[in-house]
Design a protein around this motif. Structure first.
Motif, PDB file in Angstrom:
ATOM      1  N   MET A   1       0.897  -1.313   0.094  1.00  0.00           N
ATOM      2  CA  MET A   1       0.010  -0.011  -0.039  1.00  0.00           C
ATOM      3  C   MET A   1       0.785   1.195   0.043  1.00  0.00           C
ATOM      4  O   MET A   1       1.821   1.461   0.750  1.00  0.00           O
ATOM      5  CB  MET A   1      -0.767   0.036   1.441  1.00  0.00           C
ATOM      6  CG  MET A   1      -2.114   0.844   0.944  1.00  0.00           C
ATOM      7  SD  MET A   1      -3.032   0.965   2.781  1.00  0.00           S
ATOM      8  CE  MET A   1      -3.281  -0.814   2.855  1.00  0.00           C
ATOM      9  N   ARG A   2       0.584   2.213  -0.859  1.00  0.00           N
ATOM     10  CA  ARG A   2       1.218   3.216  -0.982  1.00  0.00           C
ATOM     11  C   ARG A   2       1.332   4.432   0.264  1.00  0.00           C
ATOM     12  O   ARG A   2       0.032   4.299   1.114  1.00  0.00           O
ATOM     13  CB  ARG A   2       0.809   4.295  -2.133  1.00  0.00           C
ATOM     14  CG  ARG A   2       1.288   3.566  -3.211  1.00  0.00           C
ATOM     15  CD  ARG A   2       0.828   4.303  -4.581  1.00  0.00           C
ATOM     16  NE  ARG A   2      -0.454   4.370  -4.495  1.00  0.00           N
ATOM     17  CZ  ARG A   2      -1.592   4.762  -5.506  1.00  0.00           C
ATOM     18  NH1 ARG A   2      -1.170   5.350  -6.232  1.00  0.00           N
ATOM     19  NH2 ARG A   2      -2.857   4.487  -5.395  1.00  0.00           N
ATOM     20  N   ARG A   3       2.407   5.226   0.484  1.00  0.00           N
ATOM     21  CA  ARG A   3       2.057   6.124   1.799  1.00  0.00           C
ATOM     22  C   ARG A   3       1.140   6.999   1.775  1.00  0.00           C
ATOM     23  O   ARG A   3       0.454   7.029   2.779  1.00  0.00           O
ATOM     24  CB  ARG A   3       3.501   6.548   1.737  1.00  0.00           C
ATOM     25  CG  ARG A   3       3.938   6.999   3.177  1.00  0.00           C
ATOM     26  CD  ARG A   3       5.153   7.609   3.346  1.00  0.00           C
ATOM     27  NE  ARG A   3       5.443   8.708   4.294  1.00  0.00           N
ATOM     28  CZ  ARG A   3       5.423   9.820   4.146  1.00  0.00           C
ATOM     29  NH1 ARG A   3       5.515  10.246   2.603  1.00  0.00           N
ATOM     30  NH2 ARG A   3       5.743  10.861   4.817  1.00  0.00           N
ATOM     31  N   PHE A   4       0.778   7.335   0.713  1.00  0.00           N
ATOM     32  CA  PHE A   4      -0.496   8.325   0.461  1.00  0.00           C
ATOM     33  C   PHE A   4      -1.855   7.510   0.989  1.00  0.00           C
ATOM     34  O   PHE A   4      -2.549   8.143   1.788  1.00  0.00           O
ATOM     35  CB  PHE A   4      -0.658   8.896  -0.955  1.00  0.00           C
ATOM     36  CG  PHE A   4      -1.749   9.321  -1.293  1.00  0.00           C
ATOM     37  CD1 PHE A   4      -1.947  10.738  -1.057  1.00  0.00           C
ATOM     38  CD2 PHE A   4      -2.914   8.781  -1.734  1.00  0.00           C
ATOM     39  CE1 PHE A   4      -3.239  11.511  -1.197  1.00  0.00           C
ATOM     40  CE2 PHE A   4      -4.109   9.481  -1.987  1.00  0.00           C
ATOM     41  CZ  PHE A   4      -4.273  10.765  -1.808  1.00  0.00           C
ATOM     42  N   ILE A   6      -2.246   4.981   3.052  1.00  0.00           N
ATOM     43  CA  ILE A   6      -2.142   4.894   4.397  1.00  0.00           C
ATOM     44  C   ILE A   6      -2.558   6.128   5.115  1.00  0.00           C
ATOM     45  O   ILE A   6      -3.726   6.090   5.825  1.00  0.00           O
ATOM     46  CB  ILE A   6      -0.800   4.171   4.930  1.00  0.00           C
ATOM     47  CG1 ILE A   6      -0.455   2.868   4.194  1.00  0.00           C
ATOM     48  CG2 ILE A   6      -0.736   4.083   6.316  1.00  0.00           C
ATOM     49  CD1 ILE A   6       0.753   2.294   4.324  1.00  0.00           C
ATOM     50  N   LEU A   7      -1.827   7.161   4.919  1.00  0.00           N
ATOM     51  CA  LEU A   7      -2.379   8.424   5.605  1.00  0.00           C
ATOM     52  C   LEU A   7      -3.749   8.627   5.287  1.00  0.00           C
ATOM     53  O   LEU A   7      -4.398   9.121   6.139  1.00  0.00           O
ATOM     54  CB  LEU A   7      -1.404   9.419   4.660  1.00  0.00           C
ATOM     55  CG  LEU A   7      -0.150   9.874   5.565  1.00  0.00           C
ATOM     56  CD1 LEU A   7       0.706  10.763   4.551  1.00  0.00           C
ATOM     57  CD2 LEU A   7      -0.560  10.338   7.013  1.00  0.00           C
ATOM     58  N   HIS A   8      -3.911   8.512   4.026  1.00  0.00           N
ATOM     59  CA  HIS A   8      -5.683   8.863   3.742  1.00  0.00           C
ATOM     60  C   HIS A   8      -6.429   7.873   4.466  1.00  0.00           C
ATOM     61  O   HIS A   8      -7.497   8.518   5.016  1.00  0.00           O
ATOM     62  CB  HIS A   8      -5.847   8.557   2.196  1.00  0.00           C
ATOM     63  CG  HIS A   8      -7.353   8.742   1.589  1.00  0.00           C
ATOM     64  ND1 HIS A   8      -7.775  10.092   1.341  1.00  0.00           N
ATOM     65  CD2 HIS A   8      -8.330   7.840   1.487  1.00  0.00           C
ATOM     66  CE1 HIS A   8      -9.090   9.775   1.195  1.00  0.00           C
ATOM     67  NE2 HIS A   8      -9.511   8.530   1.393  1.00  0.00           N
ATOM     68  N   ARG A  11      -6.352   9.151   8.288  1.00  0.00           N
ATOM     69  CA  ARG A  11      -7.247  10.359   8.419  1.00  0.00           C
ATOM     70  C   ARG A  11      -8.682  10.184   8.196  1.00  0.00           C
ATOM     71  O   ARG A  11      -9.491  10.676   9.061  1.00  0.00           O
ATOM     72  CB  ARG A  11      -6.842  11.299   7.244  1.00  0.00           C
ATOM     73  CG  ARG A  11      -5.368  12.307   7.436  1.00  0.00           C
ATOM     74  CD  ARG A  11      -5.437  13.432   6.757  1.00  0.00           C
ATOM     75  NE  ARG A  11      -3.957  13.915   6.579  1.00  0.00           N
ATOM     76  CZ  ARG A  11      -3.357  13.980   5.650  1.00  0.00           C
ATOM     77  NH1 ARG A  11      -3.637  13.435   4.348  1.00  0.00           N
ATOM     78  NH2 ARG A  11      -1.953  14.157   5.614  1.00  0.00           N
ATOM     79  N   THR A  12      -9.134   9.307   7.307  1.00  0.00           N
ATOM     80  CA  THR A  12     -10.548   9.068   7.162  1.00  0.00           C
ATOM     81  C   THR A  12     -10.924   8.342   8.435  1.00  0.00           C
ATOM     82  O   THR A  12     -12.173   8.686   9.030  1.00  0.00           O
ATOM     83  CB  THR A  12     -10.887   8.113   5.807  1.00  0.00           C
ATOM     84  OG1 THR A  12     -10.187   8.701   4.667  1.00  0.00           O
ATOM     85  CG2 THR A  12     -12.140   8.223   5.499  1.00  0.00           C
ATOM     86  N   ALA A  13     -10.342   7.334   8.960  1.00  0.00           N
ATOM     87  CA  ALA A  13     -10.861   6.584  10.243  1.00  0.00           C
ATOM     88  C   ALA A  13     -10.962   7.779  11.362  1.00  0.00           C
ATOM     89  O   ALA A  13     -11.941   7.667  11.904  1.00  0.00           O
ATOM     90  CB  ALA A  13      -9.762   5.669  10.607  1.00  0.00           C
ATOM     91  N   ALA A  14      -9.879   8.212  11.399  1.00  0.00           N
ATOM     92  CA  ALA A  14     -10.063   9.433  12.661  1.00  0.00           C
ATOM     93  C   ALA A  14     -11.085  10.417  12.499  1.00  0.00           C
ATOM     94  O   ALA A  14     -11.927  10.564  13.299  1.00  0.00           O
ATOM     95  CB  ALA A  14      -8.552  10.340  12.611  1.00  0.00           C
TER      96      ALA A  14
END
Ligand SMILES: [Zn+2]
Length: 248
Positions: A1-4, A6-8, A11-14
């Motif tokens: 999975m790309r870093r972008f 994972i970050l997305h 953020r979405t989960a939070a």
């Protein structure tokens, strides 16, 4: 999975998390196989597959799609996005996949980063190009949705189907929130914005809140039939979505 990615996801989960509504169970994901289903909050985008991140809305659509078109891998499919779990699923399953995004600063047919720009109100594809067209959460953002439905019908082959989701209320009638007049947006109700993977959260205007009459709107754009499949509405930890299936 790309870093972008994972970050997305983090953020979405939070953003979605409501601790009092948190739930988890094992399930067979129609997109990625054996997995866990998590409810971050009680909404159709708040319930997600832990592995592929598909929301209850996408899971509902994929369940219907797989049942209706078991030979999907051999068909010409057009999906109106270029990112996200539905796109990744189709990219794996469908060798003849066409996909696009709407970039408001590009002409339809032009490319950016390997993705073609398309405006569903004026697609650049030939008539009868596809067997299946899919979309999630697109049409509420299309100023002239009737024109968009006509265009989808035009690019479908005889026997083709259009399978899509939009936020659907239980109301009978669609509520128009805004309209385009001579290139200017006219607000009929306070503006409502949703997010997407290109423009970000709360950046895309919803022109309307669809009701059950969406089937008549689709039929009057030239489809032979249009129905809402409600079977998965609460199939995923109490969440899910009606899926519109239109045939030509
Ligand atoms: Zn999954």
């Amino acid at each position: 999975m790309r870093r972008f990615e994972i970050l997305h996801r983090v953020r979405t989960a939070a953003y979605l998390l409501r601790p009092s509504q948190l739930a988890l169970r094992g399930f067979r994901c129609p997109v990625c196989g054996p997995s866990l289903l998590v409810r971050l909050s009680a909404s159709d985008i708040g319930v997600r597959c832990m592995r592929c991140a598909a929301s209850a809305m996408t899971l509902s659509l994929v369940c219907v799609l797989k049942e209706l078109r078991p030979g999907l891998g051999g068909e010409a499919v057009y999906e109106l996005s270029s990112r996200g779990p539905l796109f990744e699923f189709l990219r794996r399953e469908v060798p003849r996949l066409t996909f696009s995004e709407f970039f408001n600063d590009l002409e339809p047919g032009a490319w950016r980063g390997g993705v073609q720009c398309q405006d569903v109100q004026r697609l650049t594809f030939n008539d009868s190009s596809f067997d299946v067209v899919t979309s999630t959460g697109v049409f509420e953002h299309v100023a002239d949705d009737a024109r968009g439905f006509c265009e989808v019908r035009r690019v479908l082959r005889p026997g083709g189907i259009f399978v899509f989701t939009v936020p659907l209320s239980d109301a009978e009638d669609t509520v128009e929130r805004a309209r385009m007049r001579d290139g200017t947006i006219e607000y009929l109700l306070p503006p409502e914005y949703h997010g997407d993977r290109i423009r970000g959260r709360g950046r895309v205007l919803a022109y309307r809140n669809y009701g059950r009459d969406i089937t008549e709107r689709v039929r009057s754009s030239g489809f032979r039939s249009a129905d809402i499949d409600w079977r998965f509405k609460s199939a995923f930890l109490g969440q899910g979505s009606g899926v519109v299936v239109a045939r030509i």
